[in-house]
Scaffold this active site. Sequence first.
Site, mmCIF file in Angstrom:
data_model
loop_
_atom_site.group_PDB
_atom_site.id
_atom_site.type_symbol
_atom_site.label_atom_id
_atom_site.label_comp_id
_atom_site.label_asym_id
_atom_site.label_seq_id
_atom_site.Cartn_x
_atom_site.Cartn_y
_atom_site.Cartn_z
ATOM 1 C CB THR A 81 -0.961 0.006 1.501
ATOM 2 O OG1 THR A 81 -1.507 -1.370 1.043
ATOM 3 C CG2 THR A 81 -1.836 1.355 1.238
ATOM 4 N NE ARG A 88 -8.517 -7.361 0.951
ATOM 5 C CZ ARG A 88 -7.515 -6.896 1.375
ATOM 6 N NH1 ARG A 88 -6.330 -6.153 0.509
ATOM 7 N NH2 ARG A 88 -6.870 -6.556 2.203
ATOM 8 C CB VAL A 89 -12.765 -3.919 -1.135
ATOM 9 C CG1 VAL A 89 -13.116 -2.013 -0.751
ATOM 10 C CG2 VAL A 89 -13.114 -3.521 -2.910
ATOM 11 N N GLY A 90 -9.714 -3.793 1.012
ATOM 12 C CA GLY A 90 -9.332 -4.045 1.720
ATOM 13 C C GLY A 90 -9.646 -2.310 2.662
ATOM 14 C CG ASP A 91 -6.535 -1.132 5.303
ATOM 15 O OD1 ASP A 91 -6.344 -1.518 4.347
ATOM 16 O OD2 ASP A 91 -5.800 -0.212 5.895
ATOM 17 C CB THR A 98 0.551 -0.100 4.867
ATOM 18 O OG1 THR A 98 0.718 -0.655 4.491
ATOM 19 C CG2 THR A 98 1.584 1.034 5.945
ATOM 20 N N GLY A 99 -0.960 -1.682 6.032
ATOM 21 C CA GLY A 99 -1.207 -4.064 7.007
ATOM 22 C C GLY A 99 -2.105 -4.354 6.525
ATOM 23 C CB THR A 100 -4.113 -7.062 8.616
ATOM 24 O OG1 THR A 100 -2.746 -6.942 9.016
ATOM 25 C CG2 THR A 100 -4.317 -8.030 8.533
ATOM 26 N N GLY A 101 -5.392 -5.829 6.366
ATOM 27 C CA GLY A 101 -7.183 -4.711 5.424
ATOM 28 C C GLY A 101 -8.133 -5.134 6.467
#
Lengths: 321, 321
Positions: A179, A207-210, A230-233
């Site tokens: 990210t 799939r959509v993350g944060d 940035t990270g585990t969404g």
Amino acid sequence: MGKAVIAIHGGAGAIARSRLSPEQERAYVDALSAIVTCGQALLAGGGSALDAVTEAVRQLEACPLFNAGVGSVFTHQGRHELDACIMDGRTLEAGAVAGVSRIRYPILAARAVLESSPHLLLIGEGAETFAFLQGLEAVEPAFFSTPARRAQLERAQAAQQTLLDHDGAPLDSDRKFGTVGAVALDLAGNLAAATSTGGMTNKLAGRVGDSPIVGAGCYANNANVAVSCTGTGEVFMRTLAAYDIAALMEYAGLSLQEASERVIGEKIPVLGGSGGAIAIDREGNLAMPFTTEGMYRASARVGDAPSVGIYREGCGEGGHG
Amino acid sequence: MGKAVIAIHGGAGAIARSRLSPEQERAYVDALSAIVTCGQALLAGGGSALDAVTEAVRQLEACPLFNAGVGSVFTHQGRHELDACIMDGRTLEAGAVAGVSRIRYPILAARAVLESSPHLLLIGEGAETFAFLQGLEAVEPAFFSTPARRAQLERAQAAQQTLLDHDGAPLDSDRKFGTVGAVALDLAGNLAAATSTGGMTNKLAGRVGDSPIVGAGCYANNANVAVSCTGTGEVFMRTLAAYDIAALMEYAGLSLQEASERVIGEKIPVLGGSGGAIAIDREGNLAMPFTTEGMYRASARVGDAPSVGIYREGCGEGGHG
């Protein structure tokens, strides 16, 4: 020159010195340094925080080293699905796109949603149609592909694993997250934040993350703070990580440092997540906490030398980021 | 029977007595009453809050009176794009889908994402593929169409307006918002929330509002509160309305009533938004604030008679909601 400052990140994860060759390290440092210096110059010239974060993220999207725009990872189906978000701390207006694969600079599409649409989040083909009507540049999906990412997908599929990142490490608790983002405070005292991503290697389609979610991967409010994560969404979405930093400052009276450490260092790990954030408060204080081995990052105050960092202990180019 | 309680809503907006015929009013009251009574029975039998909100929202999706599932509004292109979200306050796990048009019950797809995927939010065809692999029922997009909604699209297109709701009123500050939702506290003390919507009549393809966004239109945390929102989606996204109620309780020490009134009655209107929310705290207190003329709503404590409301002053069926 006041408190104007910009910070950028290119993802957090398992970035040990031993994994990067001197040439790779130099390439990352050079890219981060050039992009943050450009943002610094924009701010020094009276440019808005909103323009500075837009341009910094656009340059991060253009750079194949980072998992956003060119150099984005592949989905399980061998496609690219890109997400981006931008928020203006002055007006609390925001724009975001998710699941787009034909817009050259997703962050410019997010900016167009902010400026030229009554909506906040547009997804898929609807987002692309809107962006092209706004005159943004269209590309073939293959434009975003690089041989390194293709090889990464093949490794992931061989291992039947989902990779969140752009190194070859399997899905584990200390992976490199792909990210990019930027936060800035301009000379007029306005805050802004922007985040963009190519998602997870070998991820499920859709799939959509944060990253494109206001309050999860991106948030800005002149009253308190601008944040890009940035990270585990999924964990950043469940904790509303970016907004939570703002809420802890606004409602609980925590400092920027306390609030960002509480969220990244405590609340995210409790739910099994890891990663980092860059954040600037309205006084121009800067925090860049992360729980991973490293986070590609850089910052530059107007009038000062830029600072670039990759590993926990910092690295060259003006010292610890 | 403890503090177990369920509340549901069917949207907020310009719902004046003068706009609903006695027959229409009766139909809404009967539907809300039947659905909340079913949820109450589930909780009384020891069912989980998560199951109760899933089933309540599934029934609201099945009912053509409400803008979710059957009876969803049309996009500008004459399609349906449905969104849903569910969150488990016990684990802080959540699942959501956005921009789907072929899943009979979008809330069941959101539940499947929560339970059977490492992800939180799936969009478009990727979400549909996942749902069908999970065994969920597929329908043709026309399954969701009703003549009343088609007529509404034609009126909107004639007026070149975007309608957020399912009455014939144009886009204005006091319109009927088409979203359904449920919140519940079960006998074991667990909270859950669920929200589902058909979006805005004549909306741009790809527009996603607050309903499927954790922290915006839906949030649940056993530590404080479960919330489902209905209103000007973009403003609820910018304010993180659902999570903000939780944060005001957790960090600022506000009561449920104070926190929900602060968000719905002050923070949303400051940004030009309107709407409402239903919320239950961990003590079983209930709040249902709204700034519009009316909000379709009902609640039922285990062991008590249900309460149904439409207008500000409440209406029959056991009194004010």
